[in-house]
Design an enzyme around this catalytic site. Structure first.
Site, PDB file in Angstrom:
ATOM      1  N   SER A 111       1.103  -1.278  -0.080  1.00 28.18           N
ATOM      2  CA  SER A 111       0.175   0.021  -0.073  1.00 28.18           C
ATOM      3  C   SER A 111       0.879   1.074  -0.071  1.00 28.18           C
ATOM      4  CB  SER A 111      -1.003  -0.054   1.240  1.00 28.18           C
ATOM      5  OG  SER A 111      -2.045   1.057   1.083  1.00 28.18           O
ATOM      6  N   ASP A 155     -10.217  -5.647  -2.913  1.00 23.19           N
ATOM      7  CA  ASP A 155      -9.631  -4.549  -1.911  1.00 23.19           C
ATOM      8  C   ASP A 155     -10.533  -3.136  -2.138  1.00 23.19           C
ATOM      9  OD1 ASP A 155      -7.956  -2.342  -1.310  1.00 23.19           O
ATOM     10  OD2 ASP A 155      -5.974  -3.686  -1.926  1.00 23.19           O
ATOM     11  N   HIS A 208      -7.549  -6.101   1.006  1.00 23.82           N
ATOM     12  CA  HIS A 208      -6.100  -5.217   1.446  1.00 23.82           C
ATOM     13  C   HIS A 208      -5.539  -5.725   2.463  1.00 23.82           C
ATOM     14  CE1 HIS A 208      -4.007  -1.511   0.342  1.00 23.82           C
ATOM     15  NE2 HIS A 208      -4.158  -1.113   1.695  1.00 23.82           N
TER      16      HIS A 208
HETATM   17  N1  LIG Z   1      -7.487   2.582   9.560  1.00 24.56           N
HETATM   18  C1  LIG Z   1      -8.110   2.438   8.165  1.00 24.56           C
HETATM   19  C2  LIG Z   1      -7.344   1.277   7.548  1.00 24.56           C
HETATM   20  C3  LIG Z   1      -5.825   1.145   7.317  1.00 24.56           C
HETATM   21  C4  LIG Z   1      -5.224   0.164   6.755  1.00 24.56           C
HETATM   22  O1  LIG Z   1      -5.826  -0.755   6.027  1.00 24.56           O
HETATM   23  N2  LIG Z   1      -4.096  -0.146   6.712  1.00 24.56           N
HETATM   24  C5  LIG Z   1      -3.317  -1.130   6.051  1.00 24.56           C
HETATM   25  C6  LIG Z   1      -2.170  -0.344   5.181  1.00 24.56           C
HETATM   26  S1  LIG Z   1      -3.018   0.828   3.955  1.00 24.56           S
HETATM   27  C7  LIG Z   1      -2.493  -2.011   7.058  1.00 24.56           C
HETATM   28  O2  LIG Z   1      -1.743  -2.789   6.722  1.00 24.56           O
HETATM   29  N3  LIG Z   1      -3.322  -2.186   8.315  1.00 24.56           N
HETATM   30  C8  LIG Z   1      -2.698  -2.747   9.442  1.00 24.56           C
HETATM   31  C9  LIG Z   1      -2.914  -4.298   9.636  1.00 24.56           C
HETATM   32  O3  LIG Z   1      -3.871  -4.751   8.587  1.00 24.56           O
HETATM   33  O4  LIG Z   1      -2.430  -4.896  10.297  1.00 24.56           O
HETATM   34  C10 LIG Z   1      -9.300   2.190   8.335  1.00 24.56           C
HETATM   35  O5  LIG Z   1      -9.953   2.206   9.296  1.00 24.56           O
HETATM   36  O6  LIG Z   1      -9.920   2.334   6.871  1.00 24.56           O
END
Ligand SMILES: N[C@@H](CCC(=O)N[C@@H](CS)C(=O)NCC(=O)O)C(=O)O
Length: 283
Positions: free
Chosen positions: A151, A227, A261
């Site tokens: 990402s 995603d 995602h």
């Molecule tokens: N906080 C965001 C989502 C953030 C998100 O999906 N982050 C991804 C990278 S873009 C991630 O790797 N999150 C941490 C995880 O899944 O451990 C939301 O609520 O929409």
């Protein structure tokens, strides 16, 4: 071992070592965190290095506990290095106001705008200061390093590779932001860190950079078709694909039906990505 490097924890994993460190970063002007995996081979020889850049909201821990990369790094004898995604606790007032800006959202650029520029120097950190630290303190082959990410970190990996074709031997990404100057996340972050002049943004946009510099190796990208951020046009892999086609850059862009995602997707395709890097790092 450098005096500034503080070992925070260490665990045996596939006969190698997962370790978390912090250190004072002179480019970010604050304490920074990173995690490593040293494969078993590092006990008796120098090993190649694979950097992993994480996405929004992550620390060095998400990849370390969820990606399942250590098994393959142990198999091929590759060191993994996963830096945090931003400086933290810098005292910048706006730092913790939004999840897609400031803490957890450094975007791997060198900020030029106040109040960010004193600390948010993530591009220099991941391409210069951190590799120097790794090379000085671990049994590594400094001339054998590659990079991948997810990402925001996929964007980071692509720009690091494209801006340093001699430094990294291969690159890959999971669901990368490939055209940040044309997506809401990128527009917000680049306006904040780099200012209003959109010409300045192009130096950190993979779909722009590829027009100037092509890599003499193929780029691997996996993009889940379920995603939500892909659906919301934050990632724009087709923009990058068109740019690659225009200049003849080899790109293996794989659309994966049903995958989202999350780290479930990343762990599913991790073996393919580590193999993609091992082909060049371990030859
Ligand atoms: N906080 C965001 C989502 C953030 C998100 O999906 N982050 C991804 C990278 S873009 C991630 O790797 N999150 C941490 C995880 O899944 O451990 C939301 O609520 O929409």
């Amino acid at each position: 071992m450098s005096n500034s490097l503080k070992l925070k924890s260490e665990n045996l994993c596939f006969n190698g070592t997962v370790a978390y460190y912090s250190h004072f970063s002179s480019v970010c002007n604050c304490e920074m965190n990173f995690a490593v995996y040293l494969p078993p081979q590092a006990k008796s020889q120098s090993v190649p290095i694979l950097y992993y850049l994480s996405g929004l909201t992550c620390t060095e821990e998400n990849f370390t506990v969820k990606a399942g990369a250590q098994r393959y790094a142990a198999e091929y004898g590759i060191m993994l290095v996963a830096p945090d995604t931003s400086p933290r606790n810098t005292g910048i007032a706006e730092e913790d106001e939004a999840w897609d800006l400031g803490t957890g959202a450094g975007f791997y650029v060198d900020a030029t705008v106040e109040p960010w520029k004193k600390h948010y120097q993530m591009y220099s950190y991941v391409t210069q200061e951190l590799p120097q630290l790794i090379n000085a303190n671990f049994p590594v082959l400094a001339n054998k390093q590659s990079i991948f990410g997810h990402s925001m970190g996929g964007h980071g990996a692509l720009i690091c590779a494209l801006k340093n074709p001699d430094k990294y031997l291969s690159v890959s990404a999971f669901a990368p932001i490939t055209a940040p100057i044309n997506c809401p996340w990128g527009e917000k972050a680049f306006t904040t860190y780099l200012g209003q002049d959109k010409k300045q943004w192009q130096q950190y946009d993979a779909s722009e950079l590829i027009k100037k510099t092509q890599l003499d190796y193929p780029i691997l990208i996996d993009q889940g078709m379920a995603d939500t951020f892909y659906e919301q046009k934050q990632l724009l892999p087709e923009t990058f694909q068109s740019a690659c086609q225009e200049v003849g850059q080899a790109l293996n862009l794989r659309f994966q039906p049903g995958y989202d995602h999350s780290y479930f997707t990343i762990s599913t395709f991790m073996e393919d990505h580590i193999k993609h890097h091992a082909v060049v790092l371990c030859s």
